[in-house]
Design an enzyme around this catalytic site. Structure first.
Site, PDB file in Angstrom:
ATOM      1  N   GLN A 101       4.762   6.658   9.064  1.00 57.04           N
ATOM      2  CA  GLN A 101       4.593   7.652  10.132  1.00 57.04           C
ATOM      3  C   GLN A 101       5.847   7.680  10.994  1.00 57.04           C
ATOM      4  O   GLN A 101       5.962   8.502  11.893  1.00 57.04           O
ATOM      5  CB  GLN A 101       3.419   7.273  11.026  1.00 57.04           C
ATOM      6  N   ASN A 102       6.757   6.749  10.744  1.00 55.83           N
ATOM      7  CA  ASN A 102       7.942   6.651  11.598  1.00 55.83           C
ATOM      8  C   ASN A 102       8.973   7.705  11.228  1.00 55.83           C
ATOM      9  O   ASN A 102       9.114   8.078  10.067  1.00 55.83           O
ATOM     10  CB  ASN A 102       8.548   5.254  11.499  1.00 55.83           C
ATOM     11  N   HIS A 119       5.684  12.145   8.960  1.00 53.92           N
ATOM     12  CA  HIS A 119       5.939  12.904  10.187  1.00 53.92           C
ATOM     13  C   HIS A 119       7.375  13.410  10.308  1.00 53.92           C
ATOM     14  O   HIS A 119       7.826  13.737  11.395  1.00 53.92           O
ATOM     15  CB  HIS A 119       5.587  12.046  11.417  1.00 53.92           C
ATOM     16  N   CYS A 130      14.812  30.743  10.801  1.00 54.97           N
ATOM     17  CA  CYS A 130      15.013  30.893   9.353  1.00 54.97           C
ATOM     18  C   CYS A 130      14.644  29.641   8.569  1.00 54.97           C
ATOM     19  O   CYS A 130      14.631  29.652   7.347  1.00 54.97           O
ATOM     20  CB  CYS A 130      16.454  31.313   9.050  1.00 54.97           C
ATOM     21  N   CYS A 151      21.845  31.163  11.504  1.00 59.10           N
ATOM     22  CA  CYS A 151      21.445  32.398  12.208  1.00 59.10           C
ATOM     23  C   CYS A 151      21.546  32.284  13.734  1.00 59.10           C
ATOM     24  O   CYS A 151      21.196  33.213  14.445  1.00 59.10           O
ATOM     25  CB  CYS A 151      20.025  32.798  11.796  1.00 59.10           C
ATOM     26  N   THR A 189       0.155   0.211  12.997  1.00 58.76           N
ATOM     27  CA  THR A 189      -0.277   1.547  13.414  1.00 58.76           C
ATOM     28  C   THR A 189      -1.593   1.439  14.165  1.00 58.76           C
ATOM     29  O   THR A 189      -2.476   0.683  13.777  1.00 58.76           O
ATOM     30  CB  THR A 189      -0.360   2.533  12.214  1.00 58.76           C
ATOM     31  N   ASN A 214      -1.323  -6.207  12.487  1.00 58.68           N
ATOM     32  CA  ASN A 214      -1.119  -5.539  13.775  1.00 58.68           C
ATOM     33  C   ASN A 214      -1.166  -6.592  14.882  1.00 58.68           C
ATOM     34  O   ASN A 214      -1.899  -7.570  14.783  1.00 58.68           O
ATOM     35  CB  ASN A 214      -2.207  -4.477  14.009  1.00 58.68           C
TER      36      ASN A 214
HETATM   37  P1  NAD Z   1       1.329   3.729  18.068  1.00 54.21           P
HETATM   38  O1  NAD Z   1       2.379   3.603  19.124  1.00 54.21           O
HETATM   39  O2  NAD Z   1       0.120   4.523  18.361  1.00 54.21           O
HETATM   40  O3  NAD Z   1       0.811   2.248  17.686  1.00 54.21           O
HETATM   41  C1  NAD Z   1       1.656   1.186  17.427  1.00 54.21           C
HETATM   42  C2  NAD Z   1       0.807   0.029  16.898  1.00 54.21           C
HETATM   43  O4  NAD Z   1       1.672  -1.020  16.533  1.00 54.21           O
HETATM   44  C3  NAD Z   1      -0.190  -0.542  17.904  1.00 54.21           C
HETATM   45  O5  NAD Z   1      -1.439  -0.672  17.275  1.00 54.21           O
HETATM   46  C4  NAD Z   1       0.398  -1.899  18.269  1.00 54.21           C
HETATM   47  O6  NAD Z   1      -0.620  -2.883  18.487  1.00 54.21           O
HETATM   48  C5  NAD Z   1       1.161  -2.242  17.012  1.00 54.21           C
HETATM   49  N1  NAD Z   1       2.314  -3.117  17.202  1.00 54.21           N
HETATM   50  C6  NAD Z   1       3.204  -3.137  18.229  1.00 54.21           C
HETATM   51  N2  NAD Z   1       4.163  -4.045  18.007  1.00 54.21           N
HETATM   52  C7  NAD Z   1       3.893  -4.598  16.786  1.00 54.21           C
HETATM   53  C8  NAD Z   1       4.531  -5.579  15.984  1.00 54.21           C
HETATM   54  N3  NAD Z   1       5.659  -6.190  16.370  1.00 54.21           N
HETATM   55  N4  NAD Z   1       3.974  -5.909  14.784  1.00 54.21           N
HETATM   56  C9  NAD Z   1       2.821  -5.304  14.375  1.00 54.21           C
HETATM   57  N5  NAD Z   1       2.172  -4.368  15.087  1.00 54.21           N
HETATM   58  C10 NAD Z   1       2.707  -4.019  16.277  1.00 54.21           C
HETATM   59  O7  NAD Z   1       2.060   4.234  16.769  1.00 54.21           O
HETATM   60  P2  NAD Z   1       1.500   4.908  15.462  1.00 54.21           P
HETATM   61  O8  NAD Z   1       0.179   4.345  15.087  1.00 54.21           O
HETATM   62  O9  NAD Z   1       2.602   4.833  14.491  1.00 54.21           O
HETATM   63  O10 NAD Z   1       1.208   6.455  15.801  1.00 54.21           O
HETATM   64  C11 NAD Z   1       1.845   7.209  16.776  1.00 54.21           C
HETATM   65  C12 NAD Z   1       2.796   8.296  16.288  1.00 54.21           C
HETATM   66  O11 NAD Z   1       4.040   8.102  16.957  1.00 54.21           O
HETATM   67  C13 NAD Z   1       3.204   8.246  14.867  1.00 54.21           C
HETATM   68  O12 NAD Z   1       3.548   9.522  14.472  1.00 54.21           O
HETATM   69  C14 NAD Z   1       4.461   7.407  14.913  1.00 54.21           C
HETATM   70  O13 NAD Z   1       5.284   7.526  13.825  1.00 54.21           O
HETATM   71  C15 NAD Z   1       5.133   7.970  16.093  1.00 54.21           C
HETATM   72  N6  NAD Z   1       6.156   7.034  16.617  1.00 54.21           N
HETATM   73  C16 NAD Z   1       7.223   6.715  15.805  1.00 54.21           C
HETATM   74  C17 NAD Z   1       8.183   5.826  16.225  1.00 54.21           C
HETATM   75  C18 NAD Z   1       9.311   5.466  15.294  1.00 54.21           C
HETATM   76  O14 NAD Z   1       9.709   6.282  14.465  1.00 54.21           O
HETATM   77  N7  NAD Z   1       9.814   4.244  15.369  1.00 54.21           N
HETATM   78  C19 NAD Z   1       8.097   5.258  17.513  1.00 54.21           C
HETATM   79  C20 NAD Z   1       7.015   5.648  18.338  1.00 54.21           C
HETATM   80  C21 NAD Z   1       6.035   6.526  17.853  1.00 54.21           C
HETATM   81 ZN    ZN Z   2      18.369  29.857  11.382  1.00 52.55          ZN
END
Ligand code: NAD
Ligand code: ZN
Length: 247
Positions: A101-102, A119, A130, A151, A189, A214
């Protein structure tokens, strides 16, 4: 070693088909704030209010300012032991898919290859008119908001916002990966953003073994076969090095 970690290692060593789902937690130890952590807030905006099509329509500059803040943080970040452990795991397995999801691109930098970006990616910009999409690694951006090279219309980050739909072909790929695995690993997550939130449930319903890592309990923790509390950067190296002998 924690009994759950030993059990997870044994399961992973026995079953070579693994699909992994990662969230913001895996990048937390790289210094990238999660959404729901205290430091995820920017100027008191909640991501749910700013990462939306409506917010972009109302004030594209504000939304881009937020992405500019995130791009600066992410540009400085390096993959951590959790990202690297998944690269090692992939090398040892016959069938491996990583759904993330990152949007930070750290799995790619670490060296993972079979990645489905659910995502999108923060380093791509897409024209709102476009659809022309290109890589853009400028930090800071030369134009804020950036304009399309083709564009000249306003461009947006090529990410999926709250309230937007993930392309069906990407969902299909995820379902195939879940269907074809024996074990699903769900890492860092919160399990509240769909459709990722339901993927563990789908895996369970189709008879897969699901292991969660987690820092905290999540709404789905009770449903999984093993739920390990801890930092992914510490736990993953222990459970992914299946050829190493820990006693
Ligand atoms: P979230 O912020 O909702 O949840 C993060 C989860 O990670 C929590 O449950 C927390 O307890 C856990 N966590 C925190 N530190 C940890 C660690 N060191 N080890 C293991 N677990 C740990 O994020 P989500 O569930 O990914 O969903 C939110 C949306 O936000 C998604 O689309 C996500 O990709 C996006 N997002 C992306 C980034 C990125 O690309 N790095 C950063 C922030 C949010
Ligand atoms: Zn364009």
């Amino acid at each position: 070693m924690d009994e759950k970690i030993v059990d997870a290692r044994k399961l992973i060593a026995d079953m070579p088909n693994i699909t992994v789902l990662t969230g913001a937690g895996i990048s937390a130890e790289s210094g990238i704030p999660t959404f729901r952590g205290e430091d995820g807030l920017w100027k008191n905006f909640r991501p749910e209010d700013i990462a939306t099509p409506q917010a972009f329509l109302n004030d594209p500059r504000l939304v881009w300012d937020w992405y500019e803040w995130r791009r600066k943080i992410i540009r400085e970040a390096k993959p951590n032991a959790g990202h690297f452990a998944l690269v090692e795991l992939q090398k040892q397995l016959s069938n491996f898919t990583l759904i993330t999801q990152n949007i930070d691109g750290l799995h790619q930098i670490a060296g993972s290859t079979s990645i489905i970006e659910l995502h999108g990616n923060l380093w791509q910009v897409r024209c709102t008119k476009c659809g022309f999409t290109e890589q853009n690694y400028e930090v800071p951006l030369r134009e804020l908001p950036p304009n399309c090279r083709q564009c000249k219309s306003i461009a947006r980050p090529n990410v999926v916002w709250f309230g937007e739909i993930i392309p069906m072909c990407i969902i299909d790929k995820c379902l195939i990966a879940i269907e074809s695995c024996q074990i699903m690993l769900i890492i860092g997550t919160s399990g509240v953003v769909e459709p990722a939130a339901s993927m563990g449930l789908i895996a369970k319903q189709t008879g897969k073994t699901v292991i969660e890592i987690n820092l905290d309990v999540t709404p789905s923790s009770g449903m999984y076969d093993i739920s390990i509390r801890g930092k992914s950067g510490e736990i993953l190296p222990l459970i992914c090095q299946i050829n190493k002998d820990y006693n």
